[in-house]
Each structure stands twice: as C-alpha cells, then as structure tokens.
Motif scaffolding. Sequence first.
Motif, PDB file in Angstrom:
ATOM      1  N   ARG A  33      -7.963   1.832  -6.796  1.00 42.72           N
ATOM      2  CA  ARG A  33      -7.560   0.451  -6.534  1.00 42.72           C
ATOM      3  C   ARG A  33      -6.558   0.375  -5.387  1.00 42.72           C
ATOM      4  O   ARG A  33      -6.689  -0.440  -4.479  1.00 42.72           O
ATOM      5  CB  ARG A  33      -6.893  -0.059  -7.819  1.00 42.72           C
ATOM      6  N   LEU A  34      -5.558   1.245  -5.449  1.00 43.86           N
ATOM      7  CA  LEU A  34      -4.530   1.227  -4.402  1.00 43.86           C
ATOM      8  C   LEU A  34      -5.098   1.710  -3.069  1.00 43.86           C
ATOM      9  O   LEU A  34      -4.830   1.123  -2.018  1.00 43.86           O
ATOM     10  CB  LEU A  34      -3.329   2.091  -4.806  1.00 43.86           C
ATOM     11  N   MET A  35      -5.929   2.758  -3.100  1.00 43.80           N
ATOM     12  CA  MET A  35      -6.519   3.271  -1.853  1.00 43.80           C
ATOM     13  C   MET A  35      -7.340   2.198  -1.152  1.00 43.80           C
ATOM     14  O   MET A  35      -7.250   2.019   0.068  1.00 43.80           O
ATOM     15  CB  MET A  35      -7.416   4.478  -2.141  1.00 43.80           C
ATOM     16  N   GLU A  36      -8.139   1.510  -1.954  1.00 44.79           N
ATOM     17  CA  GLU A  36      -8.993   0.456  -1.401  1.00 44.79           C
ATOM     18  C   GLU A  36      -8.143  -0.649  -0.767  1.00 44.79           C
ATOM     19  O   GLU A  36      -8.424  -1.109   0.347  1.00 44.79           O
ATOM     20  CB  GLU A  36      -9.822  -0.124  -2.547  1.00 44.79           C
TER      21      GLU A  36
ATOM     22  N   LEU B 222      -5.009  -0.432   0.309  1.00 47.61           N
ATOM     23  CA  LEU B 222      -4.286   0.035   1.487  1.00 47.61           C
ATOM     24  C   LEU B 222      -5.209   0.114   2.697  1.00 47.61           C
ATOM     25  O   LEU B 222      -4.821  -0.228   3.817  1.00 47.61           O
ATOM     26  CB  LEU B 222      -3.661   1.411   1.207  1.00 47.61           C
ATOM     27  N   ALA B 223      -6.445   0.538   2.455  1.00 46.34           N
ATOM     28  CA  ALA B 223      -7.423   0.607   3.552  1.00 46.34           C
ATOM     29  C   ALA B 223      -7.708  -0.806   4.066  1.00 46.34           C
ATOM     30  O   ALA B 223      -7.746  -1.041   5.276  1.00 46.34           O
ATOM     31  CB  ALA B 223      -8.697   1.287   3.074  1.00 46.34           C
ATOM     32  N   ALA B 224      -7.852  -1.765   3.134  1.00 42.88           N
ATOM     33  CA  ALA B 224      -8.120  -3.152   3.532  1.00 42.88           C
ATOM     34  C   ALA B 224      -6.940  -3.730   4.317  1.00 42.88           C
ATOM     35  O   ALA B 224      -7.112  -4.567   5.197  1.00 42.88           O
ATOM     36  CB  ALA B 224      -8.409  -4.002   2.296  1.00 42.88           C
ATOM     37  N   ALA B 225      -5.721  -3.239   4.007  1.00 41.46           N
ATOM     38  CA  ALA B 225      -4.539  -3.726   4.718  1.00 41.46           C
ATOM     39  C   ALA B 225      -4.388  -3.062   6.089  1.00 41.46           C
ATOM     40  O   ALA B 225      -3.489  -3.425   6.854  1.00 41.46           O
ATOM     41  CB  ALA B 225      -3.289  -3.481   3.866  1.00 41.46           C
ATOM     42  N   GLY B 226      -5.207  -2.055   6.375  1.00 40.95           N
ATOM     43  CA  GLY B 226      -5.199  -1.467   7.704  1.00 40.95           C
ATOM     44  C   GLY B 226      -4.643  -0.057   7.818  1.00 40.95           C
ATOM     45  O   GLY B 226      -4.582   0.516   8.902  1.00 40.95           O
TER      46      GLY B 226
ATOM     47  N   PHE C  58       0.524   9.945  -6.214  1.00 33.84           N
ATOM     48  CA  PHE C  58       0.873   9.473  -4.869  1.00 33.84           C
ATOM     49  C   PHE C  58      -0.298   9.476  -3.910  1.00 33.84           C
ATOM     50  O   PHE C  58      -1.143  10.362  -3.950  1.00 33.84           O
ATOM     51  CB  PHE C  58       1.986  10.352  -4.285  1.00 33.84           C
ATOM     52  N   VAL C  59      -0.289   8.483  -3.023  1.00 39.05           N
ATOM     53  CA  VAL C  59      -1.280   8.453  -1.968  1.00 39.05           C
ATOM     54  C   VAL C  59      -0.541   8.423  -0.633  1.00 39.05           C
ATOM     55  O   VAL C  59       0.457   7.722  -0.477  1.00 39.05           O
ATOM     56  CB  VAL C  59      -2.264   7.272  -2.173  1.00 39.05           C
TER      57      VAL C  59
ATOM     58  N   ILE D   5      -0.065  -3.260  -8.802  1.00 41.11           N
ATOM     59  CA  ILE D   5      -0.775  -2.706  -7.649  1.00 41.11           C
ATOM     60  C   ILE D   5      -1.488  -3.830  -6.885  1.00 41.11           C
ATOM     61  O   ILE D   5      -1.414  -3.913  -5.649  1.00 41.11           O
ATOM     62  CB  ILE D   5      -1.785  -1.624  -8.102  1.00 41.11           C
ATOM     63  N   ASP D   6      -2.149  -4.724  -7.627  1.00 37.83           N
ATOM     64  CA  ASP D   6      -2.888  -5.823  -6.982  1.00 37.83           C
ATOM     65  C   ASP D   6      -1.955  -6.730  -6.185  1.00 37.83           C
ATOM     66  O   ASP D   6      -2.274  -7.134  -5.067  1.00 37.83           O
ATOM     67  CB  ASP D   6      -3.628  -6.653  -8.033  1.00 37.83           C
TER      68      ASP D   6
END
Length: 388
Positions: free
Chosen positions: A300-303, A305-309, A320-321, A376-377
């Motif tokens: 969820r967090l990876m997705e 963060l990727a969407a945020a750039g 941790f990521v 997270i969301d």
Amino acid sequence: MTEPLVSRMRAFGTTIFAEMSALALRTGSINLGQGFPDTDGPAAMLEEAVRAIRSGANQYPPGSGVPELRQAVSEHRAARYGLDYAADGEVLVTVGATEAIAAAILALCEPGDEVIAFEPYYDSYAASIALAQARLSAVTLRPVEGRFTFDPDELRAAVTPRTRAILVNSPHNPTGTVFTREELTVIAELCRERGLVAITDEVYEHLTFDGVEHVPLATLPGMRERTVMISSAGKTFSVTGWKTGWVCAPAELVRAVSTVKQFLTFTASAPWQLAVAHGLRHESAWVAELRGGLQDKRDRLMEGLAAAGFAVLRPAGTYFVQTDIRPLGFTDGLELTRRLPELAGVVAIPTQVFYDHPERGRHFVRFAFCKKEEVIDEAVARLKRLSG
Ligand SMILES: *Cc1c(COP(=O)(O)O)cnc(C)c1O
C-alpha cells in the motif's frame, strides 16, 4: 563550564528520531519516521505480563534471565533454525537487542580494534563502538537491481589485522534487505578465514515478505562457534516498549557478554520475560498474521509513494521502505525531510544519517509502514501534493 561530555561521544548529539518526532508533533504531521507499530501485541501475551506482575514476579530475576524465557528461546531456535543453544549457559536475556549489541561490543573489542558494519546502519552501532574506543569500518550497501547489497571485494578489503568483529543486521534496517544465502556465505568465509567474531542483529527475523526466508548466519558451516546471535521481542510481537532481548552463543562468548551486561543493568525486567516466553511458545500464528498484514501495508505504501513521484525500492523485510527522491526534483533527503511537514504534512527519516559517508545516501528517504492502513492512506494522499 567546558563541554562535560567525553570527546568520544560528542559526535552523538540528539538522534534524528528525536528531531523528526518533535517536528511531527509540532506541525501535526503524520509520523512515518520512527519505526514503532501503532497497534498492540497479542492480547494473551499482554495478559501474561499483567498476570506475572499480579503473581509476584517483581524482584530481580537471575542475571542470565528467567529460566522460562531462556528455555523458550532455546526451544524456539532449535525448532525454527535447527540451532541448539543450551538454555543454561548459551542463552542470555538482555534489556532489548540494544543492550545485547552494546555488551557484546564492549566485551569483545579492545580499544583500537575494528568492527565492520554495513552502512546505512542502525544508529546504536556507532555509539557502542565508540564507547568501546574501537573503530567502525563501514562497508556500503548500494542498490543493485532494486535491492541494497554489498560488493564482496569491498567487504574483503575492509578487513585488516585489527578487525575483530563484523556486525550483520539481516533483515536490514534501514534498507529492508534480507541477505541471501550467497551473501551470507561471503561473510561466513571471511569470518572463518580471518578469525572474526560475527555479531548478528536479527530483530526483524520474523518480518520477511514474498516468501523470502531469513537465514541466521550461525546456521552456516563453522559459524555457530563464532557468532553472537541477537534478537528481541519488540519487533516480533509489536511490544517495542518492553525492551526484552537475548543473546545466543557458545558458552565462552555468552560468559564474556554476561560479564559486561551484569554491570550495565545486572538483569532485565522480570514480568516481560515471562510474557515473552509465552509469546515464543504460543503466538506464532499471531506473528504470521502480523507478517501478512505488514506485507499488505508495505504494498500500500509503496504504491502510494510511487504515485506521489518517488522511485521506490522494494524491501524484502523489516518495517521500512527506501525511496529515491530525485525523480521529484530533490537531491538532499535531509533538506527534504525537514521541509516535508510544511510541504505535505508527513514526517520521514533522511537515510543519509545512517552512513559514515552521508553523500552515498543523500538522495534516499526512509518511510515506515508499521502503521494502521488509514494512517498510511492519509500520508499517501498528503504526499501527492509533492507532485501536484
Ligand atoms: C529496533 C532495532 C533494535 C533495537 O531493539 P530493542 O530490542 O528495542 O533494543 C536493534 N536493531 C535494529 C536494526 C532495530 O531496528
């Protein structure tokens, strides 16, 4: 008055966690900085702690730890990894993994000895090594095909006649790397060839994802006899405030570590030890559920963060990521994390603070995902402002 702090500790001011957590509080930001869960451990284990207090486990337990916990640790190592450690003599209970690491370094390193650690590294390592007046020699983990790893030649070159020990943290905080058997084999060969002691920090031993398996270094040929294996209850059972850890090692090494440990704290708190013994014996289903839940939160967090750039590196373990901030137009993670509350209402940790060579980690920022889905969301929704 002149600076009262001894010179060898002056480089260790307030930790980045204190700075960033204060910043989160002051700005009302979501704190994805410090890695502690926002949900409780297994209910029956919490009850065991209450029961232990009510039934009188409130005086000094034995210095090596309560027999129930030493026995539970011993059985758990045998069942999970096929490693035999005698509950009497080869297991030592400590005040968290942190005390175990400090006591091991203080017990085994003379002033001037060198200890190898992989950077970025957990912040207590450098401080413990400094307290021992030993020297930290950092081998850098770098992303290769999406995961952080080391160059075997660099590791070999880091060993000198003064090298006494190597600190091995896997699953690794803060990169999320879980060392493969091949990587561990390189480390083990070096330990055997050069007569090094391995001090392993395995506090995330249960928190691995995608079916990736944690392999203790002590299970490799010739390694049990030269490894001080350390773990703790905090991450496994979401009770980071209990500070209950343990060392498993051959009797001679445990005796050395115990000699120092007895004068740091003498003994660890009794009620938690009894409760953790229950946890190791009866809560493996709860831990499996925690692991599955964390994997979902990681995704969820990876997705998000990727969407945020961000460019996101997939961790195989831990909480941790790691993200590379350059696609967002930033180059310095410390600068970004100090501005992140104002830019997006989120707090994260600049990975560069975990390096001896900060420039090698300048563009990485660490986010923790051991938080409720809604937290997270909300963080992810806020972070989208960065690219918006
Ligand atoms: C959390 C953590 C520790 C500390 O464990 P305690 O049992 O709380 O002392 C040690 N090493 C690493 C890598 C950690 O993330």
